[in-house]
Structure formats: C-alpha cells, structure tokens
Design a protein around this motif. Sequence first.
Motif, PDB file in Angstrom:
ATOM      1  N   SER A 108      -9.039  -2.412   3.457  1.00 36.44           N
ATOM      2  CA  SER A 108      -8.692  -1.977   4.811  1.00 36.44           C
ATOM      3  C   SER A 108      -7.778  -0.761   4.741  1.00 36.44           C
ATOM      4  CB  SER A 108      -7.987  -3.115   5.557  1.00 36.44           C
ATOM      5  OG  SER A 108      -6.726  -3.384   4.950  1.00 36.44           O
ATOM      6  N   PHE A 109      -7.291  -0.340   5.915  1.00 41.22           N
ATOM      7  CA  PHE A 109      -6.360   0.787   5.958  1.00 41.22           C
ATOM      8  C   PHE A 109      -5.129   0.533   5.095  1.00 41.22           C
ATOM      9  CE2 PHE A 109      -2.433   2.483   7.828  1.00 41.22           C
ATOM     10  CZ  PHE A 109      -2.687   3.845   7.719  1.00 41.22           C
ATOM     11  N   TRP A 110      -4.766  -0.745   4.935  1.00 44.98           N
ATOM     12  CA  TRP A 110      -3.585  -1.076   4.143  1.00 44.98           C
ATOM     13  C   TRP A 110      -3.708  -0.624   2.697  1.00 44.98           C
ATOM     14  CZ3 TRP A 110       0.811  -2.533   6.333  1.00 44.98           C
ATOM     15  CH2 TRP A 110       0.759  -3.080   7.617  1.00 44.98           C
ATOM     16  N   SER A 111      -4.943  -0.429   2.231  1.00 44.74           N
ATOM     17  CA  SER A 111      -5.136   0.008   0.845  1.00 44.74           C
ATOM     18  C   SER A 111      -4.588   1.416   0.611  1.00 44.74           C
ATOM     19  CB  SER A 111      -6.615  -0.043   0.479  1.00 44.74           C
ATOM     20  OG  SER A 111      -7.374   0.861   1.278  1.00 44.74           O
ATOM     21  N   TYR A 120     -12.812   1.827   0.933  1.00 39.08           N
ATOM     22  CA  TYR A 120     -12.406   2.061   2.318  1.00 39.08           C
ATOM     23  C   TYR A 120     -12.558   3.535   2.689  1.00 39.08           C
ATOM     24  CZ  TYR A 120      -9.450   2.530   6.438  1.00 39.08           C
ATOM     25  OH  TYR A 120      -8.978   2.838   7.693  1.00 39.08           O
TER      26      TYR A 120
END
Length: 509
Positions: free
Chosen positions: A5-8, A357
């Motif tokens: 996700s964006f958290w990566s 991602y």
Amino acid sequence: MFVGSFWSLVPAIIAIVLALITKEVYSSLFVGIIAGGLLYSSFSFEGTIQHVFVDGMIAQLSDSWNVGILIFLVVLGSMVMLMNRAGGSSAFGWWAINHVKTKAGAQVATIVLGILIFIDDYFNCLTVGSVMRPLTDKHKISREKLAYLIDATAAPICIIAPISSWAAAVTGFVDGANGLTLFVRAIPYNFYAILTIVMMFTLTFAGFDYGPMKKTVLEIKPDESDFRKKVASSITGADDQPTPPVSMKGRVEHLVVPIVVLFISCVIGMIYTGGFFSGENFIDAFSNSDASVGLVYGSVAALLITIVFYVATKVLTFNECMNAIPEGFKSMVPAILILTFAWTLKSMTDSLGAKDYVAGLVSGFAGNSAVISMLPAIIFVVALFLAFSTGTSWGTFGILIPIVVGVFGADLANELMIISISACMAGAVCGDHCSPISDTTIMASAGAQCNHISHVSTQLPYAITAAAVSFVAYILAGFIKSWFICLPLGIVLMIGTILVIKGITTKEA
C-alpha cells in the motif's frame, strides 16, 4: 495491512523529509529504516529489531555483491592515499608551473588534472587545488574561479567514469539488472556532468566570466617558493610536521601509472567475470560481467602493482605503503556508512512491497505518454532539490534510484528507464555542486583556499546555467529517447547560451 500500500513508501518519504529538515543524511536514513521495521512488524518491538538488524542490515552486509562493492571502496581509498603520499600530484603541479605560460593554459591544465583524477571526488578535491593553486596564482586567476574548476571536475567527472567510487555506489543501488551496464548506458544521458565540462572549456577559451565571478580578483601575492613542500603539506594537512608524509621524490608517472593500471585491471577483471577468456566477445563479456567481483579483482591487482611500483622506484618504502592502507580505509568510512544505511532502507521498502505498489500507480499513467515522457525532467529537478538540501549525492542515489527502478522496472531494454536513472544521477550531482553544505563543495573551497561562501555564491550562477540547459535536454530526451540527437543538441545549446551571455555582459560593460 501496510504491505503493498501507500505505507510502503512512507520509510523513504520520512528519510527524504528528515534529510530536507535536518540537512543530515545519516540519521535521516536510519529513522526511515526504523519506520520501515515498525510498519513491517505492525509496531512489534521484537519484530522491528529482528527485521531492521537481521533481515535488513545484516542481510545486506552479508550479500556477496554488496560486500564486493565495500571491498572495492576500501581498496580504492587505500590507493588514493598511496598516490597522495607518493607525491605524483605535486610533481604534476611542478611540471605545470614550469610549462604553462598563459591564463587559459593554466585553467585548461587545472581542468585536465581534474578529469584525470576520475576515480574519486575526495581525491580530486584534495589534490587539484593544492597542486594547481601556485600555477593559477601565478596567472592571477582568482581563488573563486579555481574553486569552481575544482568543484566542477570532482563529482561531475566521477559520475561519468565507469571505474570510480561513484559508479560502484550506483551499481549497488540497482536491483534486478546489471548495475554497471546500466551505469555505462546512462553516461551519454548524464547531461549535467557532460555540459558542465563543455561549459568550463567554453568559458576558458571565450576568455570571460559573468555574475559575481566576474568581479573576483586574486587578493594575495603569488608565491612559488618551496612549491613541492607546500603542496605536500596541504594535501595531507601536515603543516606542523617536520617531515610531511608526502614523498618529495614523486614524479608525474607516480600519479598517472596507478590510475591507468587501475582502469585497465578493473576492465580486465570485469570482462573475466563476464566470460571473455572463455570465448565471449568484449561487449557481451562487459555487459554480463559481475561488476562487484570484477572491481575487487581489478582494484586489488592495481593496489599490489602500485605498491611494487612505488617501492621499486623508491618513492615510498614498504612500511610507508602499509601505513597508508588503513588511512585510506578511514577515508572511505562515510561512504560505507551511507551505502549501508541506503541498502538497509531499500530492503525495508522492498519488504513492504513498494515496487509493486509504485508499478501499479505508474500503470495508471501508461496511456498518457506525455506525462511519462516528462518524468526524466521531473526526476532531475527532484534529485537536484534533495541533494541541494542534504548536501549529498550518495544519499540521494540511495533514496531515489530504487524508487526510479520501481517505477520503470529493471528493464535495460526500456530507454526511458535508462534516461530516468541518468536524470537522477545528474540531478543529484547538480544539487551537490550547488549546495553550501556539500562535502565536495566545502573541500573545493579548502583546496583552493577560498572563502566558502564566496565560492558558493560565485559558482551558483554557473551551476544554474548548466542545470537549466540540462533540464531542457531531459525534456527532449523524454520524447526523443536518443542520446545521439539529444546530447549534441544539448552541447550546442550550452555553447550558444554561454556565447549569448558573453554578448549580453559585454554590452552591459
């Protein structure tokens, strides 16, 4: 929850933001690493420690490719120290001061020496200023101009030299492709580095300066007395020592021979790992080489040959050679630390699925060729800003190159990926060149014995000029995708821009 996700991307973003705020890359990279560990382990203390140090740092330092790059850097640092202490650099300066008779000739000699010392920017800054300062003083070239010539032949030269500490670093940041092949293919697209060299020669032969540089003057009286001892002391910082550790017996060949041997032996080492001596042709062997192993083979062989050469010619004793080796190791510690943290940060984002991602995001732009084609120019500006703010090219490489590879994939057949990697390297060098907190900028000031702020303020208009032309060249390259067309256009535009500036400044005068 956080994987894919964006958290990566958050660990890299944290590292970038902190680097911009603190102007310090080591702690910024480390905090980014910790953030990656926390996200991967879902904020478990034990899991974070395990992932950061075992899966991350220890795993990266256990990787055979990475270890090979580190060994190359250590050996390279030792060779640099040996070349400094053998006195070849001061011998070159002594030769130049007796043979160069014009102001333009003095500037060309400075540029040529800077180009010749392509293996490491620290080595470049530490020697060129010390060696050429008496010559440029003799021809009344300002210390600010000397500092610019030093700075412009440090990082910009190293980033287009395939046998250098910078090439080793870049190949270490590329995953999934032959990093050395990628580096070599990116050289013709490294517009900032190439155009900076073109700009220096154009300014020299056109015989003019502009901006604050035009108002600089040599404020000290040239002094040629005891030249070689002064160079030896300034190179080593040994002014207070009764016997500086730089040999007074050094000759020009004690600088040239080790560099030539290093280049040849590293090329032989790489084509050996690529199967050249088993029947492969040179191009295929170079492309398929294991750069990490080849550079180790070549650099170790060059180090041994250099030691034998120095001992045989009696410029250094065997014990003096051995004493220089650990000092060379110490000089590479900052580079090794940056590489270790950058590799570990990359492993954090990889474990979080950042590549997948980013690839998914980019696929959404696949239908908009104009946006994709503008990415090299955008990447150039982002890298420039990041390197300017942090003062480090290598830290910028470590943060951005894995992201660029994630965007385009490690596909050497994708010309736009090659261009974008080169734009990242060029932007990082440009930002480093402009930054007042860059170590190479600071060392260029020290090498020229020039006021640091004066060096930065007089160099900035020159760097901005080269950056502007490079930005245009990257816009063209994104659409044309051919260096055969874009590089000549960039060179013509660079020369034309300088001549237009000369015309404008001449009229104003």
